[in-house]
Design a protein around this motif. Sequence first.
Motif, PDB file in Angstrom:
ATOM      1  N   GLU A 169      22.215   1.959 -10.882  1.00 35.90           N
ATOM      2  CA  GLU A 169      22.607   1.573 -12.112  1.00 35.90           C
ATOM      3  C   GLU A 169      21.507   1.339 -13.068  1.00 35.90           C
ATOM      4  O   GLU A 169      20.169   1.030 -12.696  1.00 35.90           O
ATOM      5  N   LYS A 170      21.489   1.658 -14.613  1.00 39.66           N
ATOM      6  CA  LYS A 170      20.473   1.773 -15.380  1.00 39.66           C
ATOM      7  C   LYS A 170      19.797   0.276 -15.474  1.00 39.66           C
ATOM      8  O   LYS A 170      18.741   0.291 -15.781  1.00 39.66           O
ATOM      9  N   TYR A 173      16.529   0.253 -13.661  1.00 40.99           N
ATOM     10  CA  TYR A 173      15.547   1.155 -14.070  1.00 40.99           C
ATOM     11  C   TYR A 173      13.868   0.449 -14.473  1.00 40.99           C
ATOM     12  O   TYR A 173      13.189   1.181 -13.818  1.00 40.99           O
TER      13      TYR A 173
END
Length: 301
Positions: A169-170, A173
């Motif tokens: 999932e972002k 990041y």
Amino acid sequence: MKLTILGCYAATPRTITNPTAQILEIKNRLFLIDCGEGTQVQLRKNKIKFSKINQIFISHLHGDHFYGLIGLISTFSLLNRNNDLHIYGPKGIKEIIMLQLRLSNSWPNFGLHFHELTSKESEVIYEDEKVLVKTIPLKHRIYTNGFLFQEKIDKRKLNIEAVQKYQIEKCYYQNIKNGKDILLDNGTLIPNVQLTFDPEIPRSYAFCSDTAYNEAILLIIEKADVLYHEATFLQSEENLAAKTMHSTAIEAATIAKKAQVKQLILGHYSTRYDNINLFKEEAETVFPAILLADDGVSFDL
């Protein structure tokens, strides 16, 4: 990283040459290095935005390296500058500039900050999240510093294909860019090197003008990507170079070779010479990777 030479000749300005000034563009910052007469005209000719210059580095208080400074500051005011301006230079630079501003009643409408230098040892004088600048103590007739500009190591670059492959999932990041491994929901640990690319190798630029031959700087500039070193004289005038505490082209090349830099840019030529290619020819007998500075020339470093 890009270097634009605004002026690179010694002593007095002429109709065809300008005294020392250059712009270093590094990590989206514009640093002005020295500010001889005519610098603001050269900035306009080279289409460099005045508003992007927030730091100015002055090597020493000989006129051909800072006489353009008061004019540039005055123009900044006329352009209704809002950004603070930071000037790094030898002790005395503040007194000189403030006296001119006071007697002309021309106080700037922006913050003007002086960072006066006195140390004879190399020291960090500017640092932010992307760039570090330290002094290079030089050997001249008055107190003089060169400047070493160093990029900082960037964060690792995200490998989009890899993170999508693992359906990460972002929200994770930023942690990945910061170098952290990722633990998947099924308990599998994905090492960071599988999710990122190595950052670019940080580059460095060393500016050395004016100075006599000085091996004391070798450790400071060792393995710099690019070295700009003054070469006021050819070897035929080595006695004059020693007397005035300047360098010859061969001496500049010798410093580059011993410091194991990747590229040498020669400049600060005496105007007694009509052909600057002679400097390159002499320097190449010692060090092969030679470039010649000239007014208006840009180098992608």
